[in-house]
Design a protein around this motif. Structure first.
Motif, PDB file in Angstrom:
ATOM      1  N   PHE A 163      -0.728  -6.280  19.541  1.00 22.86           N
ATOM      2  CA  PHE A 163      -0.005  -6.779  18.105  1.00 22.86           C
ATOM      3  C   PHE A 163      -1.208  -8.034  18.175  1.00 22.86           C
ATOM      4  O   PHE A 163      -0.706  -8.213  16.622  1.00 22.86           O
ATOM      5  CB  PHE A 163       1.405  -7.921  19.270  1.00 22.86           C
ATOM      6  CG  PHE A 163       2.395  -9.054  18.355  1.00 22.86           C
ATOM      7  CD1 PHE A 163       3.010  -8.667  17.970  1.00 22.86           C
ATOM      8  CD2 PHE A 163       1.499 -10.464  18.749  1.00 22.86           C
ATOM      9  CE1 PHE A 163       2.927  -9.290  16.709  1.00 22.86           C
ATOM     10  CE2 PHE A 163       1.851 -11.358  17.519  1.00 22.86           C
ATOM     11  CZ  PHE A 163       3.447 -10.469  17.078  1.00 22.86           C
ATOM     12  N   ASP A 164      -1.449  -9.390  19.113  1.00 22.54           N
ATOM     13  CA  ASP A 164      -2.492 -10.116  17.891  1.00 22.54           C
ATOM     14  C   ASP A 164      -3.335  -9.406  17.267  1.00 22.54           C
ATOM     15  O   ASP A 164      -3.792 -10.114  15.626  1.00 22.54           O
ATOM     16  CB  ASP A 164      -3.418 -10.575  19.301  1.00 22.54           C
ATOM     17  CG  ASP A 164      -2.278 -10.906  20.038  1.00 22.54           C
ATOM     18  OD1 ASP A 164      -1.695 -11.757  19.523  1.00 22.54           O
ATOM     19  OD2 ASP A 164      -3.378 -11.818  21.526  1.00 22.54           O
ATOM     20  N   LYS A 165      -3.992  -7.942  17.049  1.00 23.40           N
ATOM     21  CA  LYS A 165      -4.694  -7.919  15.795  1.00 23.40           C
ATOM     22  C   LYS A 165      -3.784  -7.270  14.737  1.00 23.40           C
ATOM     23  O   LYS A 165      -4.119  -7.669  13.964  1.00 23.40           O
ATOM     24  CB  LYS A 165      -5.365  -6.562  16.860  1.00 23.40           C
ATOM     25  CG  LYS A 165      -6.085  -5.893  15.605  1.00 23.40           C
ATOM     26  CD  LYS A 165      -6.781  -4.378  16.048  1.00 23.40           C
ATOM     27  CE  LYS A 165      -7.859  -4.363  14.553  1.00 23.40           C
ATOM     28  NZ  LYS A 165      -8.868  -2.560  15.735  1.00 23.40           N
ATOM     29  N   PHE A 166      -2.444  -7.078  14.832  1.00 16.70           N
ATOM     30  CA  PHE A 166      -1.646  -6.809  13.934  1.00 16.70           C
ATOM     31  C   PHE A 166      -1.612  -7.838  13.165  1.00 16.70           C
ATOM     32  O   PHE A 166      -1.254  -8.172  11.795  1.00 16.70           O
ATOM     33  CB  PHE A 166      -0.175  -5.944  14.189  1.00 16.70           C
ATOM     34  CG  PHE A 166       0.241  -5.477  13.769  1.00 16.70           C
ATOM     35  CD1 PHE A 166       0.565  -4.418  12.617  1.00 16.70           C
ATOM     36  CD2 PHE A 166       1.193  -6.751  13.270  1.00 16.70           C
ATOM     37  CE1 PHE A 166       1.364  -4.262  11.233  1.00 16.70           C
ATOM     38  CE2 PHE A 166       2.844  -6.940  11.860  1.00 16.70           C
ATOM     39  CZ  PHE A 166       3.105  -5.041  10.970  1.00 16.70           C
ATOM     40  N   LYS A 167      -1.375  -9.057  13.489  1.00  8.00           N
ATOM     41  CA  LYS A 167      -0.683 -10.460  13.154  1.00  8.00           C
ATOM     42  C   LYS A 167      -1.996 -11.103  12.324  1.00  8.00           C
ATOM     43  O   LYS A 167      -1.644 -11.365  11.122  1.00  8.00           O
ATOM     44  CB  LYS A 167      -0.396 -11.280  14.396  1.00  8.00           C
ATOM     45  CG  LYS A 167       0.387 -12.524  13.693  1.00  8.00           C
ATOM     46  CD  LYS A 167       0.820 -13.664  14.978  1.00  8.00           C
ATOM     47  CE  LYS A 167       1.712 -14.667  14.676  1.00  8.00           C
ATOM     48  NZ  LYS A 167       2.604 -15.798  15.627  1.00  8.00           N
ATOM     49  N   LYS A 168      -3.194 -10.516  13.129  1.00  8.12           N
ATOM     50  CA  LYS A 168      -4.183 -11.019  12.429  1.00  8.12           C
ATOM     51  C   LYS A 168      -4.093 -10.650  10.562  1.00  8.12           C
ATOM     52  O   LYS A 168      -5.044 -11.537   9.883  1.00  8.12           O
ATOM     53  CB  LYS A 168      -5.796 -10.893  13.077  1.00  8.12           C
ATOM     54  CG  LYS A 168      -6.000 -11.921  14.336  1.00  8.12           C
ATOM     55  CD  LYS A 168      -6.589 -11.528  14.847  1.00  8.12           C
ATOM     56  CE  LYS A 168      -7.351 -12.689  15.865  1.00  8.12           C
ATOM     57  NZ  LYS A 168      -8.712 -12.060  16.663  1.00  8.12           N
ATOM     58  N   LEU A 169      -3.472  -9.664  10.191  1.00  5.47           N
ATOM     59  CA  LEU A 169      -3.875  -8.663   9.167  1.00  5.47           C
ATOM     60  C   LEU A 169      -3.245  -9.300   8.087  1.00  5.47           C
ATOM     61  O   LEU A 169      -3.009  -9.598   7.041  1.00  5.47           O
ATOM     62  CB  LEU A 169      -3.193  -7.185   9.275  1.00  5.47           C
ATOM     63  CG  LEU A 169      -3.764  -6.532   9.984  1.00  5.47           C
ATOM     64  CD1 LEU A 169      -3.194  -5.087  10.323  1.00  5.47           C
ATOM     65  CD2 LEU A 169      -5.190  -6.174   9.255  1.00  5.47           C
ATOM     66  N   GLY A 170      -1.664 -10.669   8.871  1.00  7.01           N
ATOM     67  CA  GLY A 170      -0.689 -11.374   7.994  1.00  7.01           C
ATOM     68  C   GLY A 170      -0.191 -10.711   7.087  1.00  7.01           C
ATOM     69  O   GLY A 170       0.413  -9.400   7.671  1.00  7.01           O
ATOM     70  N   ASP A 171       0.008 -11.242   6.098  1.00  9.38           N
ATOM     71  CA  ASP A 171       1.349 -11.399   5.168  1.00  9.38           C
ATOM     72  C   ASP A 171       0.717  -9.739   4.718  1.00  9.38           C
ATOM     73  O   ASP A 171       2.402  -9.286   4.594  1.00  9.38           O
ATOM     74  CB  ASP A 171       1.512 -12.037   4.476  1.00  9.38           C
ATOM     75  CG  ASP A 171       2.551 -13.217   4.236  1.00  9.38           C
ATOM     76  OD1 ASP A 171       3.125 -13.689   5.782  1.00  9.38           O
ATOM     77  OD2 ASP A 171       2.539 -14.139   4.257  1.00  9.38           O
ATOM     78  N   ASN A 172       0.375  -8.742   4.330  1.00  5.94           N
ATOM     79  CA  ASN A 172      -0.152  -7.979   3.787  1.00  5.94           C
ATOM     80  C   ASN A 172      -0.292  -6.598   4.954  1.00  5.94           C
ATOM     81  O   ASN A 172      -1.077  -5.741   4.501  1.00  5.94           O
ATOM     82  CB  ASN A 172      -1.170  -7.671   2.817  1.00  5.94           C
ATOM     83  CG  ASN A 172      -0.702  -9.282   1.581  1.00  5.94           C
ATOM     84  OD1 ASN A 172      -0.303  -8.892   1.147  1.00  5.94           O
ATOM     85  ND2 ASN A 172      -1.755  -9.724   1.374  1.00  5.94           N
ATOM     86  N   ALA A 173       0.089  -6.826   5.784  1.00  9.71           N
ATOM     87  CA  ALA A 173      -0.222  -5.718   7.236  1.00  9.71           C
ATOM     88  C   ALA A 173       0.256  -4.558   7.205  1.00  9.71           C
ATOM     89  O   ALA A 173      -0.589  -3.327   7.178  1.00  9.71           O
ATOM     90  CB  ALA A 173       0.015  -6.149   8.210  1.00  9.71           C
ATOM     91  N   LEU A 174       1.468  -4.567   6.220  1.00 12.87           N
ATOM     92  CA  LEU A 174       1.950  -3.358   5.749  1.00 12.87           C
ATOM     93  C   LEU A 174       0.963  -2.299   5.070  1.00 12.87           C
ATOM     94  O   LEU A 174       2.141  -1.318   4.551  1.00 12.87           O
ATOM     95  CB  LEU A 174       3.276  -3.545   5.307  1.00 12.87           C
ATOM     96  CG  LEU A 174       4.229  -4.572   5.903  1.00 12.87           C
ATOM     97  CD1 LEU A 174       5.510  -3.460   5.132  1.00 12.87           C
ATOM     98  CD2 LEU A 174       4.815  -2.790   7.610  1.00 12.87           C
ATOM     99  N   ASP A 175       0.391  -3.041   3.912  1.00 16.53           N
ATOM    100  CA  ASP A 175      -1.139  -2.202   2.996  1.00 16.53           C
ATOM    101  C   ASP A 175      -1.984  -0.959   3.428  1.00 16.53           C
ATOM    102  O   ASP A 175      -1.639  -0.155   3.357  1.00 16.53           O
ATOM    103  CB  ASP A 175      -0.861  -3.079   2.063  1.00 16.53           C
ATOM    104  CG  ASP A 175      -0.117  -3.879   1.073  1.00 16.53           C
ATOM    105  OD1 ASP A 175       0.895  -3.174   0.912  1.00 16.53           O
ATOM    106  OD2 ASP A 175      -0.649  -4.919   0.690  1.00 16.53           O
ATOM    107  N   ASN A 176      -1.858  -1.869   4.870  1.00 12.54           N
ATOM    108  CA  ASN A 176      -3.236  -0.834   5.930  1.00 12.54           C
ATOM    109  C   ASN A 176      -3.617  -1.164   7.407  1.00 12.54           C
ATOM    110  O   ASN A 176      -4.425  -0.969   7.130  1.00 12.54           O
ATOM    111  CB  ASN A 176      -4.412  -2.055   5.201  1.00 12.54           C
ATOM    112  CG  ASN A 176      -4.304  -3.631   5.413  1.00 12.54           C
ATOM    113  OD1 ASN A 176      -3.916  -3.872   6.298  1.00 12.54           O
ATOM    114  ND2 ASN A 176      -5.639  -3.923   5.329  1.00 12.54           N
ATOM    115  N   TYR A 177      -2.424  -1.390   7.933  1.00 13.98           N
ATOM    116  CA  TYR A 177      -2.436  -1.830   8.831  1.00 13.98           C
ATOM    117  C   TYR A 177      -2.424  -0.296   9.849  1.00 13.98           C
ATOM    118  O   TYR A 177      -2.738  -0.100  11.350  1.00 13.98           O
ATOM    119  CB  TYR A 177      -0.244  -2.202   9.852  1.00 13.98           C
ATOM    120  CG  TYR A 177       0.145  -1.495  10.175  1.00 13.98           C
ATOM    121  CD1 TYR A 177       0.743  -0.933  11.399  1.00 13.98           C
ATOM    122  CD2 TYR A 177       1.185  -1.021   8.569  1.00 13.98           C
ATOM    123  CE1 TYR A 177       1.998   0.356  10.866  1.00 13.98           C
ATOM    124  CE2 TYR A 177       2.579  -0.054   8.809  1.00 13.98           C
ATOM    125  CZ  TYR A 177       2.657   0.423   9.798  1.00 13.98           C
ATOM    126  OH  TYR A 177       3.727   1.915  10.173  1.00 13.98           O
TER     127      TYR A 177
END
Length: 371
Positions: free
Chosen positions: A330-344
């Motif tokens: 989860f911590d790694k996902f959160k670091k992707l920020g608001d644009n996480a859906l683009d490249n997670y």
């Protein structure tokens, strides 16, 4: 400390304590469910059960990002059990029924009253939290001793018959293994020692999980203060009962958590969340998440579970057909920020069947179909 709870993700916490200490009021606060909470001993005769949400800001964050059509959070089952009195192990009060209800749960919230109030009658006549703690401990040990000593006697007779007939079946070998554990428990309980706080081999722990003794269950101590005393405790971390209670718990239940609260204070959501999370953690449970636009779901599994067994929480076929797990913390996902859906989706790591699932993992399981 040995983990003697069942190897299941469907575990239950039971609220126990002496009569008229605030158990049902605590249950009401945790569950928002209306059950009797009058000033009358044994007002809770049948155990009331609630399934409560396990608070998790990580789950809330994932829902905020994915905006799914469905949101499914993790839950904890909590049971309100009738009040105990001295002599319960001998059948006093609702003794045998009470102790049977405790046997059905996996961990205990022990509610201890630590405030004076003449209008609320104590079954022992006076208010003494240390005496109450000791009574509960002794009653649970006494009931376990009754059960264990009876089982030792029964097993001893059966094993002698097996030996006489040279029976070496799986059933006979299993009984011998459990008999050895029961003998050890018998000696411990004679010395008034809780089963939970002893050293047990892995094989012995397997047998103990089958027996489900009362003194093998982990506990959290909920100290119920008056609103005024709790306010003072929050401000100064001081209460005249706190030190003796903490000394008793340290001596008798050394790995147990203590939470101070007040059933008179209805504005303590953060503290109630803490109690629920503490119960969830006590049972050795963790969460992993599956995510997407259709659904964000929090799944409950036991600590140290491997990926194929975690997949079975979703569907038993997922364990049988397990190929790999795509994992991201989860911590790694959160670091992707608001644009996480683009490249997670490019950030997942592939893990095999030996991967140990960690609390907060986001997982996509790859499985193969089979007939």
């Amino acid at each position: 400390m040995a983990q003697l709870t069942r190897l299941s993700s469907s575990l239950k916490m039971g609220i126990v304590g002496m009569a008229n200490v605030g158990k049902s009021s605590t249950f009401n606060m945790l569950s928002k469910q209306s059950v009797p909470a009058e000033n009358f001993p044994f007002c809770t005769i049948d155990p009331n059960q609630a399934v409560v949400k396990v608070p998790d800001p990580r789950f809330d964050y994932l829902c905020q990002i994915f905006k799914p059509k469905s949101q499914v959070f993790s839950t904890l089952s909590i049971i309100d059990i009738a009040g105990l009195v001295k002599g319960a192990s001998e059948g006093y009060g609702l003794g045998n029924e009470f102790l049977a209800h405790i046997q059905a749960v996996d961990g205990l919230y022990q509610v201890v009253r630590a405030f004076e109030k003449e209008k609320i009658v104590h079954t022992e006549g006076t208010m003494d939290p240390i005496r109450d703690l000791q009574i509960i401990s002794e009653e649970l040990m006494a009931k376990d001793y009754q059960f264990v000593s009876k089982r030792v006697d029964e097993f001893s007779k059966k094993i002698k018959k097996y030996e006489a007939n040279k029976n070496v079946s799986v059933e006979a070998r299993e009984m011998v293994e459990q008999y050895k554990v029961l003998q050890k428990c018998d000696e411990l309980l004679k010395k008034k020692q809780w089963v939970r706080y002893q050293k047990w081999t892995d094989q012995e722990q397997i047998q103990l999980r089958k027996i489900q003794l009362l003194t093998a269950k982990p506990s959290i101590y909920l100290i119920n203060l008056s609103k005024e005393d709790h306010d003072a405790y929050v401000a100064k971390k001081q209460n005249k009962y706190a030190k003796p209670i903490e000394q008793w718990v340290t001596k008798n239940s050394p790995d147990s958590k203590i939470v101070y609260y007040s059933v008179e204070n209805q504005e303590q959501q953060q503290l109630l969340d803490q109690i629920i999370i503490a119960g969830y953690d006590l049972l050795g449970l963790i969460r992993f998440f599956t995510v997407g636009s259709d659904e964000v779901r929090s799944w409950t599994v036991k600590k140290n579970i491997k990926a194929p067994q975690a997949a079975a929480a979703i569907h038993s076929d997922f364990e049988k057909g397990f190929v790999n797990a795509e994992v991201m913390s989860f911590d790694k996902f959160k670091k992707l920020g608001d644009n996480a859906l683009d490249n997670y989706e490019k950030k997942f790591s592939k893990e095999g069947k030996d991967y140990i699932v960690k609390d907060g993992d986001i997982i996509h399981f790859k499985t193969k179909s089979f007939k």
